[in-house]
Design a protein around this motif. Sequence first.
Motif: not given
Ligand code: ADP
Length: 322
Positions: A26-27, A120
Amino acid sequence: MGEFELIRRYFASGGPSREDIALGIGDDCALLRAPTDGQQLAVSIDTLVEGTHFLPGTRADYLAQRLIGAAVSDLAAMAARPAWFTLALTLPEADPHWLDLFSRALAERAAELDIVLVGGDTTRGPLTLSVQVHGWVTPERALKRSGARDGDLVLVSGTLGDSRGGLQTLLDDEPDQPSNAYLRRRFYRPEPRIGLAQALAPYANSGIDISDGLLADLGHIARSSGLGASVDPLLLPLSDELIASVGEDRARQWALSGGEDFELCLTAPADALTICLQLAAERGVRLTCVGHMQPGDDVLLQEDGVSVQLDRAGYDHFGETA
Ligand code: ADP
Ligand code: MG
């Protein structure tokens, strides 16, 4: 469904946690606590690409099991304890049915393997699945490829060639039936030997998981250790199901070069054999001595010390395959 809704609905829904996760999904980053007793972080990443690693149309729950099983197998092969993983998903579309099947199977298998999703990335594109796994290992217990010694026995867990047998039933387009269920399950659902590797690590000198076939992977141990090795094809552990499916000759060939069994290949001094067999038996896992390390720079096939020939190519993504 937008990207954030997708993540929230399928991947951030509060599954099991661990004390060492200060901040999960989430972060911008996950925040994770390291042990303070000198253990080393073991890190590995694995990718499945549609058309290269799996057939188009493969069920999403099978993909999830294979993805996380193969990745955790790398931790097992180092005798590391699984802790956390991250997931990079590239999807052609946000199909709720696919996502539901995939995320449920992933969460279920991850819980069984004692590893927790902490983050992720989600993007649009040709179907590609990546998992990065993190685990912990006691430095002197890590099962490196380079530790084998001349005279070590070569030990393998489970049975070999089954995964290749399962793949063949899919390539042949056989319908699901009881007679191919075992082999297909071995293909789709790798069983990382986490507990066995940790139990044997104090006695073993080197280790690898068998992802490209025994000959190729034992070849990695041999090369890294500056040795050769000898394998007796007659000693290879074969399942009754594989022999029934393709006969003994092909079963032996696939046990040597079939790939993706995700069983352990370890080397250990001969005087550790009894304790290793006992520890494996206590865990209900078959362990078989299939050969030994010797001077040289090649993995030779020998029956009772006499050289034999077999098709010996493992699967190599960028090389020729025989
Ligand atoms: P950022 O743009 O800061 O990299 P994202 O918008 O890609 O963040 O992702 C938001 C949050 O969701 C982050 O904590 C990320 O680790 C998580 N996340 C994104 N895609 C996945 C996934 N497929 N599975 C698990 N967590 C995810
Ligand atoms: Mg960010």
